[in-house]
Design a protein around this motif. Structure first.
Motif, PDB file in Angstrom:
ATOM      1  N   PRO A  92       5.886   9.950   8.386  1.00  0.00           N
ATOM      2  CA  PRO A  92       6.285   8.589   8.753  1.00  0.00           C
ATOM      3  C   PRO A  92       5.974   7.561   7.685  1.00  0.00           C
ATOM      4  O   PRO A  92       5.069   7.725   6.859  1.00  0.00           O
ATOM      5  CB  PRO A  92       5.473   8.311  10.024  1.00  0.00           C
ATOM      6  CG  PRO A  92       4.272   9.177   9.887  1.00  0.00           C
ATOM      7  CD  PRO A  92       4.746  10.421   9.203  1.00  0.00           C
ATOM      8  N   GLY A  93       6.749   6.486   7.719  1.00  0.00           N
ATOM      9  CA  GLY A  93       6.514   5.341   6.857  1.00  0.00           C
ATOM     10  C   GLY A  93       6.574   4.074   7.678  1.00  0.00           C
ATOM     11  O   GLY A  93       7.247   4.019   8.711  1.00  0.00           O
ATOM     12  N   VAL A  94       5.876   3.062   7.242  1.00  0.00           N
ATOM     13  CA  VAL A  94       5.859   1.789   7.959  1.00  0.00           C
ATOM     14  C   VAL A  94       5.786   0.663   6.946  1.00  0.00           C
ATOM     15  O   VAL A  94       5.110   0.780   5.921  1.00  0.00           O
ATOM     16  CB  VAL A  94       4.675   1.717   8.952  1.00  0.00           C
ATOM     17  CG1 VAL A  94       3.354   1.942   8.254  1.00  0.00           C
ATOM     18  CG2 VAL A  94       4.655   0.392   9.699  1.00  0.00           C
ATOM     19  N   ARG A  95       6.497  -0.412   7.219  1.00  0.00           N
ATOM     20  CA  ARG A  95       6.440  -1.599   6.364  1.00  0.00           C
ATOM     21  C   ARG A  95       5.623  -2.667   7.074  1.00  0.00           C
ATOM     22  O   ARG A  95       5.855  -2.996   8.237  1.00  0.00           O
ATOM     23  CB  ARG A  95       7.836  -2.127   6.066  1.00  0.00           C
ATOM     24  CG  ARG A  95       7.840  -3.462   5.353  1.00  0.00           C
ATOM     25  CD  ARG A  95       9.235  -3.985   5.086  1.00  0.00           C
ATOM     26  NE  ARG A  95       9.828  -3.346   3.919  1.00  0.00           N
ATOM     27  CZ  ARG A  95      10.982  -3.741   3.376  1.00  0.00           C
ATOM     28  NH1 ARG A  95      11.657  -4.733   3.920  1.00  0.00           N
ATOM     29  NH2 ARG A  95      11.459  -3.132   2.315  1.00  0.00           N
ATOM     30  N   VAL A  96       4.648  -3.215   6.341  1.00  0.00           N
ATOM     31  CA  VAL A  96       3.774  -4.234   6.896  1.00  0.00           C
ATOM     32  C   VAL A  96       3.857  -5.474   6.018  1.00  0.00           C
ATOM     33  O   VAL A  96       4.127  -5.384   4.810  1.00  0.00           O
ATOM     34  CB  VAL A  96       2.316  -3.710   6.975  1.00  0.00           C
ATOM     35  CG1 VAL A  96       1.785  -3.357   5.589  1.00  0.00           C
ATOM     36  CG2 VAL A  96       1.395  -4.714   7.652  1.00  0.00           C
ATOM     37  N   ASP A  97       3.655  -6.626   6.633  1.00  0.00           N
ATOM     38  CA  ASP A  97       3.592  -7.874   5.881  1.00  0.00           C
ATOM     39  C   ASP A  97       2.346  -7.819   5.001  1.00  0.00           C
ATOM     40  O   ASP A  97       1.222  -7.964   5.471  1.00  0.00           O
ATOM     41  CB  ASP A  97       3.517  -9.060   6.850  1.00  0.00           C
ATOM     42  CG  ASP A  97       3.511 -10.406   6.135  1.00  0.00           C
ATOM     43  OD1 ASP A  97       3.333 -10.435   4.910  1.00  0.00           O
ATOM     44  OD2 ASP A  97       3.683 -11.432   6.828  1.00  0.00           O
ATOM     45  N   GLY A  98       2.542  -7.606   3.709  1.00  0.00           N
ATOM     46  CA  GLY A  98       1.418  -7.475   2.793  1.00  0.00           C
ATOM     47  C   GLY A  98       0.679  -8.766   2.523  1.00  0.00           C
ATOM     48  O   GLY A  98      -0.373  -8.743   1.876  1.00  0.00           O
ATOM     49  N   ASN A  99       1.195  -9.902   3.009  1.00  0.00           N
ATOM     50  CA  ASN A  99       0.485 -11.168   2.906  1.00  0.00           C
ATOM     51  C   ASN A  99      -0.271 -11.498   4.189  1.00  0.00           C
ATOM     52  O   ASN A  99      -0.827 -12.585   4.321  1.00  0.00           O
ATOM     53  CB  ASN A  99       1.460 -12.300   2.579  1.00  0.00           C
ATOM     54  CG  ASN A  99       1.882 -12.280   1.120  1.00  0.00           C
ATOM     55  OD1 ASN A  99       1.857 -11.243   0.475  1.00  0.00           O
ATOM     56  ND2 ASN A  99       2.268 -13.427   0.595  1.00  0.00           N
ATOM     57  N   ASP A 100      -0.283 -10.563   5.107  1.00  0.00           N
ATOM     58  CA  ASP A 100      -0.965 -10.708   6.394  1.00  0.00           C
ATOM     59  C   ASP A 100      -2.132  -9.729   6.423  1.00  0.00           C
ATOM     60  O   ASP A 100      -1.945  -8.529   6.598  1.00  0.00           O
ATOM     61  CB  ASP A 100       0.027 -10.416   7.528  1.00  0.00           C
ATOM     62  CG  ASP A 100      -0.594 -10.498   8.912  1.00  0.00           C
ATOM     63  OD1 ASP A 100      -1.822 -10.676   9.025  1.00  0.00           O
ATOM     64  OD2 ASP A 100       0.163 -10.357   9.895  1.00  0.00           O
TER      65      ASP A 100
END
Length: 390
Positions: A245-253
């Motif tokens: 699996p892969g997930v995208r997260v708000d890297g500024n959060d």
């Protein structure tokens, strides 16, 4: 070798759903817990309760990490460092990932993970020694569970996967003991995701179900190459082609980054295999202090991302909810000033290495060939000292 277990559906169906084309704002699939305006939001798969102390601690980490970056950049401009790789704008991605680690987890960094190094208890002065050219990294990777900085782009992904496979054989994965089970994090950027080493690491990690989290800080620029020229799909979706699996997260959060990384690490510790975390962020500074980003990107883009500053959003949330007062902020500023003084004075006082030190730590036991090289170099160097004496 036992067969690879099937994908764990408990990690969240949204992680394996294929979304549409990549969007410049991160897209609807972005995991976020704190908006750029400092408003707390919730996510069905990744939601945690953060105590006031935890929030203040994350904020402090980001403020001090930015100070490290600011001081190091200034030192390079004054000729005290040969080069410096800035992390401006990526503090939340690094602090969130760094604080999600357990003591027994191991990190393989690139050359920009100053915030993660801070979380692992490394004196930032040791980082400056590396960029000053007086050592190759003065910390003990085994003690700090933080590898030496890797300059070869993407190579650390293979190192991390091999280390994770070793953890499996050491029996520290999937035992159910939270003080024993461990995982590995490999940090790299969007540019490195195009390297063969990273993709080979994906293959090995998937094939052997290795307990590794691939943490990609997508700051949208591989030096001067934009992400649009590197990938036709969001980077996190690449994981599907390798079987994990892969997930995208708000890297500024910092809250979302912490929550997602914590979940991915626990999945790895439990024996459920690798995960690709794409922290969608922006490199507000230069690639390194030898780079001029004004030659290849628009100032409007930078101004747009300044509105998403990772530190400002946490500060707004803390103030709005009465979680910090002026005394806390003043004390933090004083701590940052003391850290800056420590770095400035400590950097200038770093001693030059003994020339023969390059032969140390090459092998556990010195080989005959290395002994001959060392003795020959010592004789050569001594010749210069003799001429100087005359």
């Amino acid at each position: 070798m036992s067969p690879t277990p099937p994908h764990d559906p408990s990690f969240g169906p949204d992680l394996v759903e294929v979304f549409g084309p990549q969007q410049t704002d991160g897209g609807p699939e972005l995991v976020q817990l704190l908006t750029p305006e400092g408003e707390r939001v919730h996510h069905p798969e990744f939601d945690l309760d953060f105590s006031a102390d935890h929030l203040r601690g994350l904020y402090r980490d980001m403020v001090l990490t930015r100070r490290i970056d600011t001081e190091a950049t200034a030192l390079q401009r004054h000729g005290e460092l040969g080069i410096w790789a800035q992390l401006l704008g990526q503090e939340a991605a690094q602090i969130g990932a760094g604080r999600a680690l357990r003591p027994q987890d191991h990190v393989f960094p690139t050359y920009r993970e100053h915030g993660v190094a801070w979380c692992r208890g490394i004196d930032p002065l040791d980082l400056l020694g590396l960029f000053r050219g007086v050592d190759h990294g003065a910390w003990d990777p085994a003690e700090k569970h933080f590898g030496l900085y890797t300059i070869v782009i993407g190579a650390q992904a293979l190192h991390a996967t091999g280390y994770a496979m070793g953890m499996q054989r050491d029996g520290v994965v999937g035992t159910g003991d939270p003080d024993r089970d461990a995982a590995v994090v490999a940090h790299f950027g969007d540019g490195a995701s195009s390297q063969g080493d990273v993709n080979e690491a994906f293959i090995f990690a998937a094939s052997y179900n290795a307990p590794v989290v691939f943490f990609c800080q997508n700051n949208q620029w591989a030096i001067s190459e934009p992400i649009e020229r590197q990938s036709r799909i969001p980077l996190y979706q690449r994981a599907l082609g390798f079987g994990f699996p892969g997930v995208r997260v708000d890297g500024n959060d910092v809250l979302a980054t912490y929550a997602v990384t914590q979940a991915a690490l626990q999945r790895a510790r439990d024996g459920q295999g690798p995960t690709l975390v794409e922290a969608y962020t922006y490199r507000m500074g230069a690639h390194t202090t030898t780079d001029d980003p004004t030659r290849y990107r628009l100032s409007d883009d930078v101004e747009h991302w300044k509105l998403k500053d990772p530190i400002a959003r946490v500060e707004v949330y803390l103030k709005r909810n009465g979680l910090v007062d002026e005394t806390f902020l003043a004390d933090l500023k004083k701590e940052a000033d003391e850290l800056g003084h420590h770095l400035r004075e400590g950097c200038k006082a770093l001693p030059d290495p003994e020339p023969g030190a390059m032969f140390e730590h090459v092998y556990a036991e010195e080989t005959e060939e290395l002994r001959v090289q060392r003795e020959g170099f010592a004789a050569y160097h001594a010749g210069f000292e003799s001429e100087g004496a005359r």
